[in-house]
Design a protein around this motif. Structure first.
Motif, PDB file in Angstrom:
ATOM      1  N   GLY A 243       0.901  -1.187   0.015  1.00 32.48           N
ATOM      2  CA  GLY A 243       0.029   0.085  -0.031  1.00 32.48           C
ATOM      3  C   GLY A 243       0.886   1.188  -0.087  1.00 32.48           C
ATOM      4  N   VAL A 244       1.891   1.317   0.872  1.00 32.97           N
ATOM      5  CA  VAL A 244       2.693   2.280   0.898  1.00 32.97           C
ATOM      6  C   VAL A 244       3.525   2.542  -0.592  1.00 32.97           C
ATOM      7  CG1 VAL A 244       4.751   3.396   1.903  1.00 32.97           C
ATOM      8  CG2 VAL A 244       3.152   2.225   3.370  1.00 32.97           C
ATOM      9  N   VAL A 245       3.982   1.538  -1.074  1.00 28.65           N
ATOM     10  CA  VAL A 245       4.436   1.727  -2.339  1.00 28.65           C
ATOM     11  C   VAL A 245       3.537   2.139  -3.444  1.00 28.65           C
ATOM     12  CG1 VAL A 245       5.536   0.191  -4.419  1.00 28.65           C
ATOM     13  CG2 VAL A 245       6.306  -0.189  -1.944  1.00 28.65           C
ATOM     14  N   LYS A 246       2.475   1.669  -3.585  1.00 32.47           N
ATOM     15  CA  LYS A 246       1.476   2.213  -4.236  1.00 32.47           C
ATOM     16  C   LYS A 246       0.861   3.768  -4.198  1.00 32.47           C
ATOM     17  CE  LYS A 246      -2.773   0.519  -6.446  1.00 32.47           C
ATOM     18  NZ  LYS A 246      -3.950  -0.292  -6.653  1.00 32.47           N
ATOM     19  N   VAL A 247       0.996   4.255  -3.057  1.00 34.19           N
ATOM     20  CA  VAL A 247       0.889   5.647  -2.477  1.00 34.19           C
ATOM     21  C   VAL A 247       2.314   6.471  -3.053  1.00 34.19           C
ATOM     22  CG1 VAL A 247       0.582   7.408  -0.731  1.00 34.19           C
ATOM     23  CG2 VAL A 247      -0.704   5.335  -0.702  1.00 34.19           C
ATOM     24  N   ILE A 248       3.284   6.000  -2.728  1.00 30.02           N
ATOM     25  CA  ILE A 248       4.322   6.609  -3.258  1.00 30.02           C
ATOM     26  C   ILE A 248       4.303   6.625  -4.816  1.00 30.02           C
ATOM     27  CG2 ILE A 248       7.022   6.614  -3.308  1.00 30.02           C
ATOM     28  CD1 ILE A 248       6.800   5.522  -0.636  1.00 30.02           C
ATOM     29  N   THR A 249       3.989   5.756  -5.295  1.00 28.82           N
ATOM     30  CA  THR A 249       4.175   5.537  -6.998  1.00 28.82           C
ATOM     31  C   THR A 249       3.242   6.433  -7.563  1.00 28.82           C
ATOM     32  OG1 THR A 249       4.804   3.276  -6.729  1.00 28.82           O
ATOM     33  CG2 THR A 249       3.865   3.987  -9.028  1.00 28.82           C
ATOM     34  N   LEU A 250       1.930   6.729  -6.980  1.00 30.55           N
ATOM     35  CA  LEU A 250       1.129   7.641  -7.430  1.00 30.55           C
ATOM     36  C   LEU A 250       1.315   8.969  -7.201  1.00 30.55           C
ATOM     37  CD1 LEU A 250      -2.289   5.562  -6.476  1.00 30.55           C
ATOM     38  CD2 LEU A 250      -1.183   6.011  -8.882  1.00 30.55           C
ATOM     39  N   MET A 251       1.951   9.204  -5.938  1.00 37.04           N
ATOM     40  CA  MET A 251       2.148  10.589  -5.332  1.00 37.04           C
ATOM     41  C   MET A 251       3.313  11.179  -6.278  1.00 37.04           C
ATOM     42  SD  MET A 251       3.385  11.612  -1.602  1.00 37.04           S
ATOM     43  CE  MET A 251       3.916  13.217  -0.997  1.00 37.04           C
ATOM     44  N   ILE A 252       4.561  10.424  -6.379  1.00 37.73           N
ATOM     45  CA  ILE A 252       5.724  11.226  -7.107  1.00 37.73           C
ATOM     46  C   ILE A 252       5.303  12.099  -8.489  1.00 37.73           C
ATOM     47  CG2 ILE A 252       7.836  10.820  -8.487  1.00 37.73           C
ATOM     48  CD1 ILE A 252       8.279   8.860  -6.426  1.00 37.73           C
ATOM     49  N   PRO A 253       4.378  11.252  -9.576  1.00 38.60           N
ATOM     50  CA  PRO A 253       4.008  12.092 -10.534  1.00 38.60           C
ATOM     51  C   PRO A 253       3.076  13.164 -10.253  1.00 38.60           C
ATOM     52  CG  PRO A 253       3.178   9.906 -10.806  1.00 38.60           C
ATOM     53  CD  PRO A 253       4.191  10.005  -9.660  1.00 38.60           C
ATOM     54  N   ALA A 254       2.265  12.913  -9.383  1.00 41.87           N
ATOM     55  CA  ALA A 254       1.032  13.988  -8.853  1.00 41.87           C
ATOM     56  C   ALA A 254       1.836  15.157  -8.306  1.00 41.87           C
ATOM     57  CB  ALA A 254       0.315  13.151  -7.972  1.00 41.87           C
ATOM     58  N   LEU A 255       2.821  15.151  -7.684  1.00 45.76           N
ATOM     59  CA  LEU A 255       3.668  16.353  -7.202  1.00 45.76           C
ATOM     60  C   LEU A 255       3.543  17.539  -8.278  1.00 45.76           C
ATOM     61  CD1 LEU A 255       6.706  14.917  -5.688  1.00 45.76           C
ATOM     62  CD2 LEU A 255       4.591  16.266  -4.490  1.00 45.76           C
ATOM     63  N   PHE A 256       3.576  17.279  -9.635  1.00 46.52           N
ATOM     64  CA  PHE A 256       3.678  18.133 -10.664  1.00 46.52           C
ATOM     65  C   PHE A 256       2.144  18.424 -11.289  1.00 46.52           C
ATOM     66  CE2 PHE A 256       7.969  17.195 -10.994  1.00 46.52           C
ATOM     67  CZ  PHE A 256       8.552  18.768 -11.345  1.00 46.52           C
ATOM     68  N   GLY A 257       1.360  17.203 -11.276  1.00 47.30           N
ATOM     69  CA  GLY A 257       0.196  17.253 -11.823  1.00 47.30           C
ATOM     70  C   GLY A 257      -0.832  18.086 -10.958  1.00 47.30           C
ATOM     71  N   VAL A 258      -0.932  17.775  -9.881  1.00 47.50           N
ATOM     72  CA  VAL A 258      -1.928  18.693  -8.836  1.00 47.50           C
ATOM     73  C   VAL A 258      -1.629  20.220  -8.453  1.00 47.50           C
ATOM     74  CG1 VAL A 258      -1.308  17.804  -6.712  1.00 47.50           C
ATOM     75  CG2 VAL A 258      -3.811  18.230  -7.311  1.00 47.50           C
ATOM     76  N   SER A 259      -0.269  20.297  -8.577  1.00 47.69           N
ATOM     77  CA  SER A 259       0.233  21.836  -8.013  1.00 47.69           C
ATOM     78  C   SER A 259       1.058  22.520  -8.738  1.00 47.69           C
ATOM     79  CB  SER A 259       1.219  21.219  -6.826  1.00 47.69           C
ATOM     80  OG  SER A 259       0.814  20.334  -5.815  1.00 47.69           O
ATOM     81  N   VAL A 260       0.791  22.530 -10.194  1.00 51.65           N
ATOM     82  CA  VAL A 260       1.398  23.420 -11.035  1.00 51.65           C
ATOM     83  C   VAL A 260       1.113  24.602 -10.889  1.00 51.65           C
ATOM     84  CG1 VAL A 260       1.534  24.042 -13.456  1.00 51.65           C
ATOM     85  CG2 VAL A 260       1.819  21.582 -12.935  1.00 51.65           C
ATOM     86  N   SER A 261      -0.075  25.030 -10.700  1.00 48.83           N
ATOM     87  CA  SER A 261      -0.669  26.238 -10.196  1.00 48.83           C
ATOM     88  C   SER A 261       0.280  27.032  -9.096  1.00 48.83           C
ATOM     89  CB  SER A 261      -2.100  26.517 -10.008  1.00 48.83           C
ATOM     90  OG  SER A 261      -2.864  26.226 -11.269  1.00 48.83           O
ATOM     91  N   GLN A 262       0.105  26.084  -8.176  1.00 47.00           N
ATOM     92  CA  GLN A 262       0.826  26.535  -6.915  1.00 47.00           C
ATOM     93  C   GLN A 262       2.592  26.664  -7.155  1.00 47.00           C
ATOM     94  OE1 GLN A 262      -0.584  27.515  -4.113  1.00 47.00           O
ATOM     95  NE2 GLN A 262      -2.360  27.060  -5.106  1.00 47.00           N
TER      96      GLN A 262
END
Length: 534
Positions: A243-262
């Motif tokens: 579960g932790v690996v899955k969260v990390i795997t999804l989180m790393i690319p999401a760093l850019f995807g969700v927060s570009v405006s910020q």
């Protein structure tokens, strides 16, 4: 009873009926509105205390860095990665397995952020150089920024863990508590500004300690509510857990995807450090006003649709998934269209009403109004990004928003150079150019996110969408005409006392909203058109 039957029973008992999306959005929106209004009160007090001085610039840098990282990790990438995984566990796993996931994610996340926070405190001069390079040539301003960073940065650890707790509560439909929690931050900063400043030679130091106390208070506030769910974590560090690996795997690319405006807004702050003193503060005050509708409405809708979309994806309900996205689009456009036009038409009167007291000068208000008008043009794409990105994250696709986000960020950097660097004496947009670059890149980001969902068939325009959009546009035009006609001249706003300013602004806001809503009602819009089950 077999283990498999017991697990199935645990899963079934864990899944509770979800309230309607409109009702949940209203709950989150009302709690967030309370926080945002307190935030406005906080900013009014800070503006009167510090204005747009070098000391104010230093505090805003020191405050904005952990705030940015909070949105990036706690409310942004982490939440968008963790909620779909937790929703999947709730559908497919036993309660004991869910609790184990919560323990291991909290331990792994907490240790990671604790290390980052500690390194930032130890290397505060480096952090200040990276995020405010323009301050390096101003020793006193730079040293104050370093001192403030050392106090404010531990906030990142506390607020990230607060975001973790909020993600768990949101997944279980407990939206009110996480939405109310930011009220504590604003209450702490208001207290620091009103009473804490008497204990420090430098007033902004009191604000920095207010940030520190607020972080710890927000985290502690949510723990009893996790205990009610029997999910109070006992942190374990296990980065190899599935579960932790899955969260990390999804989180790393999401760093850019969700927060570009910020990220783009932070780049504005970095570049503004090279511009005349006050530029960082002008951008801060104008950004805060755009954050009001963005935070109250867009984040409220985004917060409630992500768990809903995640459940629908887990259940393979493609039609319901598309309907939920369509509902979110309608809700965002209902609010963003009139809000954007109102901010554009009334930028300077709003800033005068809220901030032109104490240390903030008339020139500061005028300069901030230009960046506010620029940001208002981007309010619609800013808000759309908040509800389009969950359309990908709910499917556990974080790579596509990441790729789109990188494109938008590169475009923003290019536009920053084109719009900020003066070509001649008549072409110097300064901090306004930074705001415009952010707006244009946000438009590109939202457009590409929508295009991907539409072409893949994930989002399908539902019957009545275009007719409803036409209603919105006509109502906004009627509202805009009324505001333009009744708006008093700027000289009047400057000459009035605060009571007269507030009275006139309240009349314009309430009157404009009434005209907009009545226009929609006349054109046939009813409350049941906005409802949707979760």
């Amino acid at each position: 009873m077999s283990d498999q039957q017991k697990a199935s029973t645990d899963v079934a008992s864990d899944v509770s009926p979800a309230p309607g999306l409109l009702r949940s959005s209203l709950v989150v929106g009302l709690m967030t509105m309370l926080s945002r209004f307190l935030g406005l009160a906080r900013d009014i007090i800070i503006a009167a205390l510090a204005g747009a001085t070098a000391h104010a610039d230093a505090f805003f840098i020191a405050f904005k860095i952990p705030q940015f990282l909070r949105r990036l990790f706690a409310e942004g990438a982490f939440s968008q990665a963790f909620v779909p995984v937790l929703s999947e566990y709730r559908r497919l796993k036993s309660f004991d397995e869910i609790k184990l996931l919560v323990n291991k994610v909290s331990g792994s996340l907490g240790l990671s952020v604790l290390i980052v926070s500690s390194l930032a405190v130890a290397g505060a001069p480096v952090v200040a150089t990276v995020f405010a390079p323009g301050f390096v040539g101003q020793p006193e301003k730079f040293q104050l920024t370093v001192d403030l960073i050392r106090i404010t940065f531990p906030y990142l650890f506390f607020i990230t863990m607060t975001g973790f707790a909020g993600a768990v509560l949101n997944s279980y439909g407990r939206f009110a508590v996480p939405a109310f929690t930011p009220v504590i931050l604003n209450a702490c900063l208001i207290s620091a500004a009103l009473w804490g400043v008497s204990y420090f030679d430098e007033p902004v130091m009191a604000l920095a300690w207010g940030v520190f106390v607020a972080g710890a208070s927000q985290f502690l506030f949510q723990l009893p509510f996790l205990a009610q769910l029997k999910l109070l974590p006992r942190p374990e560090v296990d980065v190899h857990d599935d579960g932790v690996v899955k969260v990390i795997t999804l989180m790393i690319p999401a760093l850019f995807g969700v927060s570009v405006s910020q990220i783009n807004l932070l780049l504005d702050t970095v570049l503004a450090s090279f511009l005349p003193t006050g530029s960082v503060s002008w951008l801060y005050y104008s950004d805060r006003l755009v954050e009001l509708p963005l935070g109250v409405f867009a984040i409220a809708v985004s917060t409630v649709i992500l768990p809903s979309l995640s459940r629908k994806h887990a259940d393979a309900s493609k039609n319901d998934f598309a309907k939920t996205l369509d509902w979110a689009m309608r809700m965002i456009l209902l609010i963003s269209l009139p809000a954007a036009l109102a901010l554009l038409l009334m930028a300077e009167p709003i800033l005068i009403t809220l901030f032109k007291y104490g240390a903030l000068s008339e020139r500061d208000v005028s300069m901030a109004s230009f960046s506010l008008m620029a940001y208002s043009l981007g309010l619609i794409p800013f808000m759309l990004i908040k509800i389009l990105a969950p359309g990908y994250f709910a499917q556990q696709d974080t790579k596509t928003p990441m790729k789109i986000g990188i494109v938008a960020m590169v475009v923003n950097m290019v536009l920053n150079v084109c719009l900020v660097v003066p070509l001649n004496a008549y072409y110097q947009l300064g901090h306004v150019g930074l705001a415009l670059a952010t707006v244009l890149s946000a438009g590109l980001n939202a457009g590409l996110l929508f295009r991907g969902l539409y072409l893949s068939g994930v989002y399908q325009v539902q019957p009545g969408f275009w007719w409803m959009l036409l209603r919105y546009i006509v109502a906004v035009v009627i509202m805009g005409g009324a505001l333009f006609w009744f708006l008093p001249p700027l000289d009047a706003w400057v000459g009035w006392g605060w009571q007269m300013r507030v009275l006139n602004m309240a009349g314009l806001v309430i009157g404009g909203a009434a005209i907009y809503l009545v226009s929609l009602f006349v054109m046939g819009l009813r409350l049941h058109h906005l409802r949707m089950s979760a």
